[in-house]
Design a protein around this motif. Structure first.
Motif, mmCIF file in Angstrom:
data_model
loop_
_atom_site.group_PDB
_atom_site.id
_atom_site.type_symbol
_atom_site.label_atom_id
_atom_site.label_comp_id
_atom_site.label_asym_id
_atom_site.label_seq_id
_atom_site.Cartn_x
_atom_site.Cartn_y
_atom_site.Cartn_z
ATOM 1 N N MET A 144 0.827 -1.202 0.000
ATOM 2 C CA MET A 144 0.000 0.000 0.000
ATOM 3 C C MET A 144 0.866 1.259 0.000
ATOM 4 O O MET A 144 0.609 2.186 -0.761
ATOM 5 N N ALA A 145 1.904 1.261 0.843
ATOM 6 C CA ALA A 145 2.786 2.433 0.922
ATOM 7 C C ALA A 145 3.404 2.714 -0.442
ATOM 8 O O ALA A 145 3.568 3.865 -0.836
ATOM 9 N N TYR B 256 2.170 1.776 -3.485
ATOM 10 C CA TYR B 256 1.252 2.060 -4.589
ATOM 11 C C TYR B 256 0.303 3.234 -4.348
ATOM 12 O O TYR B 256 -0.337 3.685 -5.284
ATOM 13 N N ILE B 257 0.238 3.717 -3.128
ATOM 14 C CA ILE B 257 -0.635 4.875 -2.852
ATOM 15 C C ILE B 257 -0.198 6.063 -3.719
ATOM 16 O O ILE B 257 -1.002 6.704 -4.381
ATOM 17 N N PHE C 69 -0.975 5.374 -7.487
ATOM 18 C CA PHE C 69 -2.382 5.517 -7.846
ATOM 19 C C PHE C 69 -2.863 6.959 -7.677
ATOM 20 O O PHE C 69 -3.762 7.396 -8.397
ATOM 21 N N SER C 70 -2.256 7.658 -6.748
ATOM 22 C CA SER C 70 -2.618 9.057 -6.563
ATOM 23 C C SER C 70 -2.265 9.840 -7.833
ATOM 24 O O SER C 70 -3.071 10.631 -8.342
ATOM 25 N N GLY D 75 -4.551 8.759 -10.678
ATOM 26 C CA GLY D 75 -5.861 9.384 -10.526
ATOM 27 C C GLY D 75 -5.845 10.820 -11.023
ATOM 28 O O GLY D 75 -6.765 11.271 -11.706
ATOM 29 N N LEU E 118 -14.177 7.792 -12.685
ATOM 30 C CA LEU E 118 -12.715 7.850 -12.505
ATOM 31 C C LEU E 118 -12.279 6.813 -11.476
ATOM 32 O O LEU E 118 -11.295 6.094 -11.668
ATOM 33 N N CYS E 119 -13.053 6.778 -10.396
ATOM 34 C CA CYS E 119 -12.748 5.848 -9.304
ATOM 35 C C CYS E 119 -12.844 4.402 -9.807
ATOM 36 O O CYS E 119 -11.976 3.576 -9.530
ATOM 37 N N LEU F 282 -9.934 3.549 -11.952
ATOM 38 C CA LEU F 282 -8.720 3.365 -11.147
ATOM 39 C C LEU F 282 -8.722 1.989 -10.474
ATOM 40 O O LEU F 282 -7.682 1.319 -10.402
ATOM 41 N N ILE F 283 -9.880 1.555 -10.008
ATOM 42 C CA ILE F 283 -9.980 0.242 -9.363
ATOM 43 C C ILE F 283 -9.678 -0.864 -10.385
ATOM 44 O O ILE F 283 -8.947 -1.820 -10.094
ATOM 45 N N ALA G 235 -6.070 -0.961 -10.971
ATOM 46 C CA ALA G 235 -5.385 -1.589 -9.828
ATOM 47 C C ALA G 235 -5.475 -3.103 -9.927
ATOM 48 O O ALA G 235 -4.517 -3.823 -9.656
#
Lengths: 315, 277
Positions: free
Chosen positions: B176-177, B179-180, B183-184, B187, B216-217, B220-221, B224
């Motif tokens: 998570m650290a 890819y945050i 993805f930010s 986005g 958009l969300c 993005l999912i 991912a």
């Protein structure tokens, strides 16, 4: 600044450090730890059978974290705020996995001063457990007889409302233990101007997002039982139904002017008539005794029944 | 005039001895630090995290507002000295919003001694309690902000094994650290692309704008999900398997451990002092 995470904006209802009393910090950590442990067990089981689950859950967790800090337009107020995001995550990766992912997300959010270190337990409970489980329960309940977008939207709405109601309850329990119900209502009312419109925004956001995903990649939505077997599902359903009935009954009684003291006074008068009302035992009992005693009974009864469940079922 | 010298020399002796021993020790420590080179932020992140946690817990135990205020002032001075005051003060705004809300609510509703201010009334007990909570939040947030601006999340994640955190949780956190941020940025790029195609026109109503944000969300999912397949293949190509567990835990430096113990006792002493007062 060393933190590489993105900056957040808008009002949030994560509880900051320094607000909760130490006993409540420990209590919410303990409750959240139970759900996180269960979540980790489910995740580990899934990873053992499908190793690609680890990067999938992590990356979807990361993206849900990113989305949960996006500004979405909020109706009526004309401003913008960020969604809770956990009902959406619960639909995609399951409520138990969401509890794990949201506890990690809250750890990262502490790096941008949203929430805090000592309140991760409390915030995980309100956002990652109540928000995710409540939302997911509504989604599962509605999805068989309403359109997918509506059940997802309702999950978002209920998840958002439950998150802020739980936060208000956590504040009332810790700050005003002498008058919890009154202050719960006050804190909830205080949050309404920002959180109620946000719940409507969360409805639209979750509904549209799930509609988009189902139109593009159906398998993401129709992923099987998220690692939860029938037994767990039935037990959780029963727990939520019985707890809801009790809560509803108590609320109706409260509206009719009940003081929620139950039959304690009558029982105490008969069982221990000579007790000193200001003694340390009475005061400790008033504060911790009853909930702890009932929790002990519940844990023992549940553990023994669960442990021997299969043995009793298969003679 | 010199009565203290002739009749009660104890205080004078204590002052003289402690001053000169401290002087010698101070000079020695100064020389040692000069020889070793100036090393800022070199306290082990585990000690920093533990001490911060303990200090925040101890602040919530305090009954007097002035201890949290002193801690806040100290944190502000440290932030000024580290030249991070702007970042520090910017981050403080978020926790203080909730603290102010609690302060106001307590002041208007809690207590028995009412002060009439014309249109509204406030309660003395509520103001006192609300102010105590406010100072606690101020001090706790200051400590947390100092911790996070001097320690990266990666540093803390590396040391989570020492705190006996479950391996799966650390693996998910590390992913998570990493890819945050990715993805930010992704986005933002998606939003920019949508904006350039008039996706966020001011003429759009709430439903239209929400539909655009949600799509958009969704995009993005789905990205991912697709990326996770590629990441999994990359992991397999580097010999990863589910049973693989990273077992190396960095030992704690003795000096850091001693510092941690001293600071812990100091914090406990502070709480005891607050309770005794």
């Amino acid at each position: 600044m060393k933190s590489s995470l993105l900056d957040l904006g808008g009002l949030n209802i994560h509880i900051s450090d320094g607000i909760l009393e130490p006993q409540w910090i420990l209590f919410w950590y303990a409750i959240s730890a139970i759900f996180i442990t269960l979540g980790l067990r489910i995740i580990n089981k899934r990873i053992a059978s499908d190793p690609s689950y680890l990067p999938r859950i992590s990356l979807i967790g990361a993206v849900v974290f990113v989305i949960s800090v996006w500004h979405i337009p909020v109706p009526v107020t004309g401003s913008s705020s960020h969604p809770v995001g956990t009902p959406l995550a619960a639909i995609l990766i399951g409520p138990f996995a969401t509890a794990v992912v949201s506890s990690i997300a809250l750890f990262f959010q502490a790096f941008v001063a949203h929430g805090g270190l000592t309140t991760i337990g409390a915030n995980t409970f309100s956002m990652g457990i109540m928000g995710a489980f409540g939302g997911y329960f509504v989604y599962r309940l509605l999805k068989n007889f309403t359109p997918l977008w509506f059940s997802a939207g309702m999950a978002g709405f209920v998840g958002s409302i439950l998150t802020y109601l739980t936060t208000a309850l956590q504040l009332a329990l810790s700050l005003n233990p002498g008058n919890v119900v009154y202050y719960w209502k006050l804190y909830s009312l205080g949050f309404i101007p920002t959180q109620l419109p946000l719940a409507f925004a969360e409805f639209a956001f979750t509904a549209y997002a799930i509609k988009y995903i189902s139109g593009t990649k159906q398998e993401l939505i129709s992923a099987a039982s998220h690692g939860k077997d029938n037994f767990t599902g039935t037990a959780l359903l029963l727990m939520i139904v019985i707890a809801s009935v009790i809560a509803l009954g108590a609320y109706i009684g409260y509206l009719k002017g009940g003081n929620m003291a139950g039959t304690d006074g009558v029982v105490e008068a008969h069982a221990a008539p000579g007790v000193n009302p200001n003694g340390i035992g009475t005061r400790l009992m008033a504060r911790f005794g009853e909930p702890l005693g009932f929790a002990f009974v519940g844990i023992t009864g549940g553990l023994v029944t669960g442990y021997y469940w299969n043995a009793w079922r298969k003679p | 005039m010199i009565e203290w010298l002739t009749r009660d020399p104890l205080n004078g002796l204590v002052v003289t001895i402690t001053f000169f021993i401290s002087l010698i020790l101070g000079r020695y420590l100064g020389q040692k630090r000069t020889r070793a080179g100036f090393k800022r932020f070199m306290i082990d992140p585990r000690i920093k995290l533990l001490i911060s946690f303990l200090l925040i817990i101890s602040i919530t135990l305090m009954n007097h507002w002035y201890f949290p205020v002193v801690i806040t002032i100290l944190c502000a001075v440290i932030a000024l000295k580290l030249r991070i005051f702007r970042d520090y003060s910017k981050k403080l705004t978020f926790p203080l919003v909730l603290a102010l809300f609690i302060f106001a609510l307590q002041g208007f509703t809690y207590g028995v001694n009412k002060i009439d201010l014309g249109i509204i009334s406030i309660y003395t007990e509520g103001i006192e309690y609300g102010f105590l909570i406010f100072t606690r939040v101020f001090a706790s947030a200051s400590i947390l902000i100092l911790l996070v601006v001097t320690t990266s999340e990666n540093e803390l994640l590396e040391n989570m094994r020492w705190f006996r955190f479950p391996g799966t949780m650390i693996e998910i956190s590390s992913f998570m650290a990493r890819y945050i941020k990715t993805f930010s940025n992704e986005g933002r790029r998606l939003k920019l692309a949508q904006e350039s195609r008039c996706g966020f026109s001011r003429d759009l109503g709430f439903t239209g704008r929400m539909y655009n944000t949600a799509s958009l969300c969704g995009a993005l999912i789905i990205r991912a999900f697709a990326r996770s397949e590629r990441v999994y293949k990359a992991m397999l190509s580097r010999a990863w398997h589910p049973q693989l567990r990273y077992s190396h835990i960095l030992p704690l430096n003795r000096n850091d451990a001693v510092l941690g113990i001293i600071l812990s006792f100091g914090i406990i002493g502070l709480v005891v002092f607050d309770r005794v007062l």
